[in-house]
Design an enzyme around this catalytic site. Structure first.
Site, PDB file in Angstrom:
ATOM      1  N   GLU A 133      -2.716  18.399 -15.921  1.00  0.00           N
ATOM      2  CA  GLU A 133      -3.652  18.727 -14.846  1.00  0.00           C
ATOM      3  C   GLU A 133      -3.291  20.114 -14.328  1.00  0.00           C
ATOM      4  OE1 GLU A 133      -5.227  15.151 -12.326  1.00  0.00           O
ATOM      5  OE2 GLU A 133      -3.086  14.906 -12.521  1.00  0.00           O
ATOM      6  N   HIS A 254     -10.298  19.492  -3.191  1.00  0.00           N
ATOM      7  CA  HIS A 254     -10.319  19.308  -4.649  1.00  0.00           C
ATOM      8  C   HIS A 254     -11.495  20.097  -5.205  1.00  0.00           C
ATOM      9  CE1 HIS A 254     -10.271  17.497  -8.604  1.00  0.00           C
ATOM     10  NE2 HIS A 254      -9.180  16.818  -8.293  1.00  0.00           N
ATOM     11  N   ARG A 303      -4.841  23.968  -8.027  1.00  0.00           N
ATOM     12  CA  ARG A 303      -6.074  23.475  -7.416  1.00  0.00           C
ATOM     13  C   ARG A 303      -6.686  24.449  -6.412  1.00  0.00           C
ATOM     14  NH1 ARG A 303      -5.289  17.264  -6.308  1.00  0.00           N
ATOM     15  NH2 ARG A 303      -5.430  17.219  -8.570  1.00  0.00           N
ATOM     16  N   HIS A 364      -9.623  16.658   0.098  1.00  0.00           N
ATOM     17  CA  HIS A 364      -8.995  15.687  -0.806  1.00  0.00           C
ATOM     18  C   HIS A 364      -7.644  15.180  -0.306  1.00  0.00           C
ATOM     19  CE1 HIS A 364      -8.134  13.760  -4.606  1.00  0.00           C
ATOM     20  NE2 HIS A 364      -7.060  14.498  -4.808  1.00  0.00           N
ATOM     21  N   ARG A 399      -0.547  20.990  -2.726  1.00  0.00           N
ATOM     22  CA  ARG A 399       0.123  19.977  -3.561  1.00  0.00           C
ATOM     23  C   ARG A 399      -0.214  20.159  -5.039  1.00  0.00           C
ATOM     24  NH1 ARG A 399      -1.717  15.078  -5.636  1.00  0.00           N
ATOM     25  NH2 ARG A 399      -3.574  15.065  -4.327  1.00  0.00           N
TER      26      ARG A 399
HETATM   27  C1  FAD Z   1     -10.255   9.897  -5.109  1.00  0.00           C
HETATM   28  C2  FAD Z   1      -8.785  10.216  -5.070  1.00  0.00           C
HETATM   29  C3  FAD Z   1      -8.106  10.476  -6.263  1.00  0.00           C
HETATM   30  C4  FAD Z   1      -6.748  10.772  -6.231  1.00  0.00           C
HETATM   31  N1  FAD Z   1      -6.085  10.938  -7.420  1.00  0.00           N
HETATM   32  C5  FAD Z   1      -4.743  11.107  -7.394  1.00  0.00           C
HETATM   33  C6  FAD Z   1      -3.994  11.144  -8.606  1.00  0.00           C
HETATM   34  O1  FAD Z   1      -4.540  10.986  -9.679  1.00  0.00           O
HETATM   35  N2  FAD Z   1      -2.655  11.331  -8.512  1.00  0.00           N
HETATM   36  C7  FAD Z   1      -2.006  11.484  -7.318  1.00  0.00           C
HETATM   37  O2  FAD Z   1      -0.782  11.646  -7.307  1.00  0.00           O
HETATM   38  N3  FAD Z   1      -2.692  11.432  -6.165  1.00  0.00           N
HETATM   39  C8  FAD Z   1      -4.032  11.228  -6.184  1.00  0.00           C
HETATM   40  N4  FAD Z   1      -4.712  11.162  -5.002  1.00  0.00           N
HETATM   41  C9  FAD Z   1      -3.955  11.167  -3.761  1.00  0.00           C
HETATM   42  C10 FAD Z   1      -3.254   9.820  -3.610  1.00  0.00           C
HETATM   43  O3  FAD Z   1      -4.094   8.790  -4.071  1.00  0.00           O
HETATM   44  C11 FAD Z   1      -2.873   9.534  -2.177  1.00  0.00           C
HETATM   45  O4  FAD Z   1      -2.297  10.646  -1.573  1.00  0.00           O
HETATM   46  C12 FAD Z   1      -1.872   8.378  -2.142  1.00  0.00           C
HETATM   47  O5  FAD Z   1      -2.433   7.263  -2.791  1.00  0.00           O
HETATM   48  C13 FAD Z   1      -1.519   8.062  -0.716  1.00  0.00           C
HETATM   49  O6  FAD Z   1      -0.810   6.859  -0.703  1.00  0.00           O
HETATM   50  P1  FAD Z   1      -0.352   6.247   0.685  1.00  0.00           P
HETATM   51  O7  FAD Z   1       0.272   4.955   0.383  1.00  0.00           O
HETATM   52  O8  FAD Z   1       0.400   7.268   1.439  1.00  0.00           O
HETATM   53  O9  FAD Z   1      -1.734   6.067   1.483  1.00  0.00           O
HETATM   54  P2  FAD Z   1      -3.005   5.154   1.168  1.00  0.00           P
HETATM   55  O10 FAD Z   1      -3.034   4.669  -0.222  1.00  0.00           O
HETATM   56  O11 FAD Z   1      -4.183   5.914   1.665  1.00  0.00           O
HETATM   57  O12 FAD Z   1      -2.767   3.899   2.085  1.00  0.00           O
HETATM   58  C14 FAD Z   1      -2.825   4.017   3.488  1.00  0.00           C
HETATM   59  C15 FAD Z   1      -2.823   2.629   4.067  1.00  0.00           C
HETATM   60  O13 FAD Z   1      -2.698   2.673   5.494  1.00  0.00           O
HETATM   61  C16 FAD Z   1      -3.683   1.832   6.087  1.00  0.00           C
HETATM   62  N5  FAD Z   1      -3.928   2.340   7.435  1.00  0.00           N
HETATM   63  C17 FAD Z   1      -4.421   3.535   7.817  1.00  0.00           C
HETATM   64  N6  FAD Z   1      -4.449   3.628   9.166  1.00  0.00           N
HETATM   65  C18 FAD Z   1      -3.948   2.460   9.643  1.00  0.00           C
HETATM   66  C19 FAD Z   1      -3.742   1.928  10.944  1.00  0.00           C
HETATM   67  N7  FAD Z   1      -4.037   2.610  12.063  1.00  0.00           N
HETATM   68  N8  FAD Z   1      -3.224   0.696  11.062  1.00  0.00           N
HETATM   69  C20 FAD Z   1      -2.928  -0.045   9.977  1.00  0.00           C
HETATM   70  N9  FAD Z   1      -3.118   0.404   8.708  1.00  0.00           N
HETATM   71  C21 FAD Z   1      -3.619   1.638   8.549  1.00  0.00           C
HETATM   72  C22 FAD Z   1      -4.855   1.937   5.131  1.00  0.00           C
HETATM   73  O14 FAD Z   1      -5.785   0.902   5.315  1.00  0.00           O
HETATM   74  C23 FAD Z   1      -4.114   1.870   3.799  1.00  0.00           C
HETATM   75  O15 FAD Z   1      -3.741   0.553   3.480  1.00  0.00           O
HETATM   76  C24 FAD Z   1      -6.065  10.852  -5.008  1.00  0.00           C
HETATM   77  C25 FAD Z   1      -6.738  10.590  -3.806  1.00  0.00           C
HETATM   78  C26 FAD Z   1      -8.080  10.261  -3.839  1.00  0.00           C
HETATM   79  C27 FAD Z   1      -8.778   9.964  -2.555  1.00  0.00           C
HETATM   80  O1  OAA Z   2      -7.513  13.097 -10.658  1.00  0.00           O
HETATM   81  C1  OAA Z   2      -7.400  14.059  -9.930  1.00  0.00           C
HETATM   82  O2  OAA Z   2      -7.860  15.199 -10.140  1.00  0.00           O
HETATM   83  C2  OAA Z   2      -6.669  13.867  -8.659  1.00  0.00           C
HETATM   84  C3  OAA Z   2      -5.268  14.064  -8.823  1.00  0.00           C
HETATM   85  O3  OAA Z   2      -4.704  14.070  -9.866  1.00  0.00           O
HETATM   86  C4  OAA Z   2      -4.514  14.299  -7.613  1.00  0.00           C
HETATM   87  O4  OAA Z   2      -5.094  14.323  -6.533  1.00  0.00           O
HETATM   88  O5  OAA Z   2      -3.315  14.491  -7.741  1.00  0.00           O
END
Ligand code: FAD
Ligand code: OAA
Length: 553
Positions: A133, A254, A303, A364, A399
């Site tokens: 990527e 993104h 990015r 993103h 990032r």
């Molecule tokens: C479409 C998309 C594609 C992506 N692709 C990639 C990828 O390929 N590779 C990569 O490394 N990253 C990717 N990212 C980024 C990555 O997915 C996220 O940064 C990562 O999953 C965040 O994980 P997390 O556990 O910190 O948060 P999240 O997975 O967002 O989880 C947050 C949790 O907190 C809960 N929450 C929020 N507020 C509260 C509250 N007040 N009280 C209780 N619960 C709450 C939510 O409901 C959820 O369960 C992508 C993001 C998106 C949106």
């Molecule tokens: O699939 C994508 O382009 C998203 C991704 O990898 C990331 O956010 O790290």
């Protein structure tokens, strides 16, 4: 030199007197990769672990991740090369020690995820399939289900939690605010629970530590790849409790989010960078491959570079989007490698096998968040942060692709290593007179519009001060009801103000922060971070110098 700015924001949030109270040793807020990894690692080490999550377990960003998870797992790759790519993408604003932790512990953390039952894709020879990527000089992105990496990781983590009787879960439980003890450290939190039987309504959990894993803030903007739950709650909760936030201005846009029309709002479909990793390329309306000549990695530049080039072409040609050409990948490859994206595009009337895909940048990822040390500790005793809500220092100003899932894994493991020995006693919360400074859900749309138009991809002093004025005006609109919508919107407002202030103070262009009035990077005045703290309802944003860290180039 940058100066500090101050802004009045809603103070500690009023939650009506708890209708119920319970206790736990550790409360984990959030159930994405960061929260569930922390809970699984802590079980058996700290007594009762309670996971609270404001929707169903799978509602966060994790389940939407497409491209994959980056780690030096392939032949010839090394953590050092991963470190260099991370530092270069971060545009001089990473914390080198944190990056070293990420890339060195990353491979083992991914192996552990595999051992937990996550089914990553394999090549015909049985080796882990690795792709590329933006910003990576090697194939080091492990993926699952082709483009459904996050969904597979989330599935495996939920399955493991369901097998762990030591972990209790409350879904539909919104964390409102932390309860603090006399020493300013964690004593518990207030929750608003919807439809969970006996625990319905507002309640309190008294606990000895909180692990904040509540994800990002994408809903600050009107178009984002993030799901509805990403309202920056955790950052606002931490700020109100005395934690320091950092690097909020570094919001990653993104480059290739499917353009669904000027009126489309909320979560928008992502076209993974891995599609470019497999050979797709960007073209303008005249068919020119405009990334060639912009960067040595062309369509696979970091990015921020690609997002800026697309935006510039959009502005110069007066078009609301550019095009991604992936037709040459062919139907069979699309169906095998990117089945989710293929189905999504087709559901919007675009067939990537025969059509160009309309794409434009959209919000993103939050590179900043709650400042933590190398073990996930915030400055508030008993409060730890991990995943997108945290600012561990690994992302700097931009990032590197697929480093986010990895960050959640690595730093949650680290928290679980130190937390058991640091557990505080259960302390009584101090009686904290709280102000019902809530704004209504009805102002959310106006807030998102101004953040997108003035604090989005391209920023300027005039636009940022317009945004600041509107945010001040919205802060004065009182909420008629105390409900989830007003709590979330108040959090969005708090974080938007801090983000806009840091963006106004950073008079330079660096990584994902792009100022049209200050188009150059300035390592003399701006090598460092903008930190945000809050006291008595006043938010202060201040510059903290730090040496620039660009890696070996
Ligand atoms: C479409 C998309 C594609 C992506 N692709 C990639 C990828 O390929 N590779 C990569 O490394 N990253 C990717 N990212 C980024 C990555 O997915 C996220 O940064 C990562 O999953 C965040 O994980 P997390 O556990 O910190 O948060 P999240 O997975 O967002 O989880 C947050 C949790 O907190 C809960 N929450 C929020 N507020 C509260 C509250 N007040 N009280 C209780 N619960 C709450 C939510 O409901 C959820 O369960 C992508 C993001 C998106 C949106
Ligand atoms: O699939 C994508 O382009 C998203 C991704 O990898 C990331 O956010 O790290």
């Amino acid at each position: 030199m940058p100066v500090a700015s101050v802004r009045r924001v809603p103070g500690r949030l009023l939650a009506p007197d708890p209708g119920w109270t319970t206790t736990a040793d550790v409360v984990v807020i959030g159930s994405g990769i960061a929260g569930l990894t922390a809970a699984l690692r802590l079980r058996g080490e700290v007594g009762k672990v309670l996971v609270v999550t404001k929707d169903v377990l799978a509602a966060g960003s994790t389940q939407w991740a497409q491209g994959g998870i980056a780690a030096a797992l392939g032949p010839g790759d090394t953590p050092h090369e991963h470190e260099v790519d991370t530092l270069v993408a971060g545009a001089g604003a990473c914390d080198r020690a944190a990056v070293e932790v990420l890339v060195t512990e990353g491979p083992d953390a991914v192996r552990e995820l595999i051992a937990l039952g996550t089914n990553f894709d394999h090549d015909p020879d049985g080796e882990l399939s690795l792709t590329r990527e933006g910003g990576h000089h090697r194939d080091r992105i492990a993926h699952a289900g082709g483009d459904a990496t996050g969904a597979e990781i989330q599935r495996a983590l939920i399955a493991a939690v369901e097998q762990a009787p030591e972990i209790e879960v409350i879904q539909h439980a919104l964390a409102v605010d932390l309860l603090l003890a006399e020493d300013g450290g964690v004593a518990g939190l207030t929750l608003h629970v919807m439809g969970e039987g006996q625990r319905d309504g507002v309640g309190a959990v008294l606990c000895r530590a909180v692990v904040l894993a509540s994800g990002g803030l994408g809903q600050v903007f009107s178009q984002t790849t993030n799901p509805a739950v990403s309202t920056g709650d955790g950052m606002a909760v931490a700020l109100r409790a005395g934690a320091v936030l950092r690097d909020l201005e570094f919001v990653q846009f993104h480059p290739t989010v499917m353009y669904l029309g000027a009126e489309s709002r909320g979560q928008q479909p992502l076209i993974s960078e891995a599609v470019r990793g497999e050979g797709a390329f960007l073209v303008d309306f005249d068919g020119n491959r405009f990334m060639q000549g912009v960067h040595e990695l062309a369509d696979l530049a970091p990015r921020d570079v690609v997002a800026k080039a697309i935006m510039r072409r959009m502005l110069d040609s007066d078009h609301p989007h550019m095009w991604l050409d992936a037709r040459h990948l062919g139907a069979a490859f699309w169906e095998r490698r990117f089945p989710t994206i293929l189905a999504t595009c087709r559901s919007h009337g675009v067939d990537p096998v025969t059509d160009l895909i309309p794409v434009a940048p959209a919000c993103h990822y939050a590179s900043g968040g709650v400042v933590t040390d190398l073990w996930g500790r915030s400055n508030v005793p008993g409060l730890y942060a991990t995943g997108e809500v945290a600012c561990s220092g690994v992302h700097g100003a931009n990032r590197l692709a697929s480093n986010s899932l990895l960050e959640g894994l690595v730093f949650s493991r680290r928290i679980a290593t130190v937390l058991p020995a640091e557990l505080r006693p259960l302390l009584p919360p101090v009686d904290d007179p709280r102000t019902p400074d809530l704004v209504p859900g009805a102002v959310r749309r106006e807030l998102q519009e101004v953040m997108t138009s003035q604090v989005g991809v391209l920023r300027s002093a005039d636009g940022l001060s317009d945004a600041g004025r509107l945010l001040d005006k919205l802060a004065g609109v009182p909420a008629a009801a105390i409900d989830q919508e007003s709590w979330e919107t108040t959090n969005l407002l708090t974080i938007s103000g801090a983000l806009a202030d840091a963006a106004a103070l950073r008079e330079e262009t660096r990584g994902s922060h792009w100022r049209e009035d200050f188009p150059e990077r300035d390592d003399v005045d701006f090598a460092g971070h903008f930190d945000v703290v809050m006291s008595d309802g006043v938010c202060t944003t201040e510059f903290v110098p730090a040496p620039a860290t660009d890696g070996d180039q």
